[in-house]
Design a protein around this motif. Structure first.
Motif, PDB file in Angstrom:
ATOM      1  N   MET A 198     -34.828  53.594  -2.947  1.00 29.77           N
ATOM      2  CA  MET A 198     -34.411  53.185  -4.279  1.00 29.77           C
ATOM      3  C   MET A 198     -33.189  53.558  -4.954  1.00 29.77           C
ATOM      4  O   MET A 198     -32.696  54.346  -4.359  1.00 29.77           O
ATOM      5  CB  MET A 198     -35.500  54.107  -5.281  1.00 29.77           C
ATOM      6  N   PRO A 199     -32.590  52.506  -5.694  1.00 29.11           N
ATOM      7  CA  PRO A 199     -31.117  52.652  -6.174  1.00 29.11           C
ATOM      8  C   PRO A 199     -31.077  53.729  -7.064  1.00 29.11           C
ATOM      9  O   PRO A 199     -31.932  54.297  -7.905  1.00 29.11           O
ATOM     10  CB  PRO A 199     -30.903  51.416  -6.617  1.00 29.11           C
ATOM     11  N   TYR A 239     -28.966  54.711 -10.567  1.00 27.07           N
ATOM     12  CA  TYR A 239     -28.289  54.261 -11.477  1.00 27.07           C
ATOM     13  C   TYR A 239     -27.496  55.399 -12.182  1.00 27.07           C
ATOM     14  O   TYR A 239     -27.961  56.484 -12.617  1.00 27.07           O
ATOM     15  CB  TYR A 239     -29.189  53.517 -12.513  1.00 27.07           C
ATOM     16  N   GLN A 296     -33.953  55.136  -9.860  1.00 29.30           N
ATOM     17  CA  GLN A 296     -35.245  54.369 -10.457  1.00 29.30           C
ATOM     18  C   GLN A 296     -35.356  53.167  -9.398  1.00 29.30           C
ATOM     19  O   GLN A 296     -34.484  52.744  -8.672  1.00 29.30           O
ATOM     20  CB  GLN A 296     -34.617  53.579 -11.753  1.00 29.30           C
ATOM     21  N   SER A 297     -36.575  52.755  -9.384  1.00 24.56           N
ATOM     22  CA  SER A 297     -36.979  51.460  -8.819  1.00 24.56           C
ATOM     23  C   SER A 297     -36.445  50.158  -9.462  1.00 24.56           C
ATOM     24  O   SER A 297     -36.097  50.238 -10.734  1.00 24.56           O
ATOM     25  CB  SER A 297     -38.624  51.458  -8.699  1.00 24.56           C
ATOM     26  N   PHE A 298     -36.284  49.140  -8.780  1.00 20.65           N
ATOM     27  CA  PHE A 298     -35.847  47.884  -9.209  1.00 20.65           C
ATOM     28  C   PHE A 298     -36.722  47.442 -10.336  1.00 20.65           C
ATOM     29  O   PHE A 298     -36.339  46.737 -11.411  1.00 20.65           O
ATOM     30  CB  PHE A 298     -35.906  46.783  -8.353  1.00 20.65           C
ATOM     31  N   THR A 299     -38.267  47.744 -10.529  1.00 22.48           N
ATOM     32  CA  THR A 299     -39.061  47.231 -11.645  1.00 22.48           C
ATOM     33  C   THR A 299     -38.906  48.387 -12.707  1.00 22.48           C
ATOM     34  O   THR A 299     -39.488  47.702 -13.680  1.00 22.48           O
ATOM     35  CB  THR A 299     -40.205  47.329 -10.979  1.00 22.48           C
ATOM     36  N   SER A 317     -34.650  49.937 -18.011  1.00 16.22           N
ATOM     37  CA  SER A 317     -33.564  50.613 -18.178  1.00 16.22           C
ATOM     38  C   SER A 317     -33.870  52.028 -19.215  1.00 16.22           C
ATOM     39  O   SER A 317     -34.544  51.646 -20.251  1.00 16.22           O
ATOM     40  CB  SER A 317     -32.365  50.111 -18.471  1.00 16.22           C
TER      41      SER A 317
END
Length: 94
Positions: free
Chosen positions: A1-2, A4, A19-22, A25
């Motif tokens: 998971m990236p 941010y 956070q997950s891509f899904t 924000s």
């Protein structure tokens, strides 16, 4: 998971969050409930070595190499002396 990076527009509080891509924000600061903005950083991927360029995996067009030795075909030579160019024919006067 990236991961941010966010910064608050009001108080300046900066933090990172995984956070997950899904996931949507974040919009409010955890410290002052102010508006957040997502910070964008440079990408942490570096491509090193061969195989990453378009030309690394392709042969150039028409690059078939013959197995014939170089001595079997004579090299082209330039003419020793060139004949002087003949003058252009004069245009017929009417």
């Amino acid at each position: 998971m990236p991961t941010y990076a966010y910064a608050c527009k009001d108080c300046g509080h900066a933090f990172d969050i995984v956070q997950s891509f899904t996931d949507s924000s974040l919009t409010s600061c955890p410290e002052c409930q102010g508006a957040l903005r997502k910070k964008f950083n440079s990408v942490g991927v570096v491509f090193k070595g061969s195989g990453f360029y378009r030309t690394d995996s392709r042969d150039s067009k028409g690059s078939t190499v013959s197995a014939a030795p170089a001595a079997s075909s004579p090299a082209p030579t330039a003419p020793a002396a060139s004949a002087p160019a003949s003058p252009a024919p004069a245009a017929a006067a009417s």
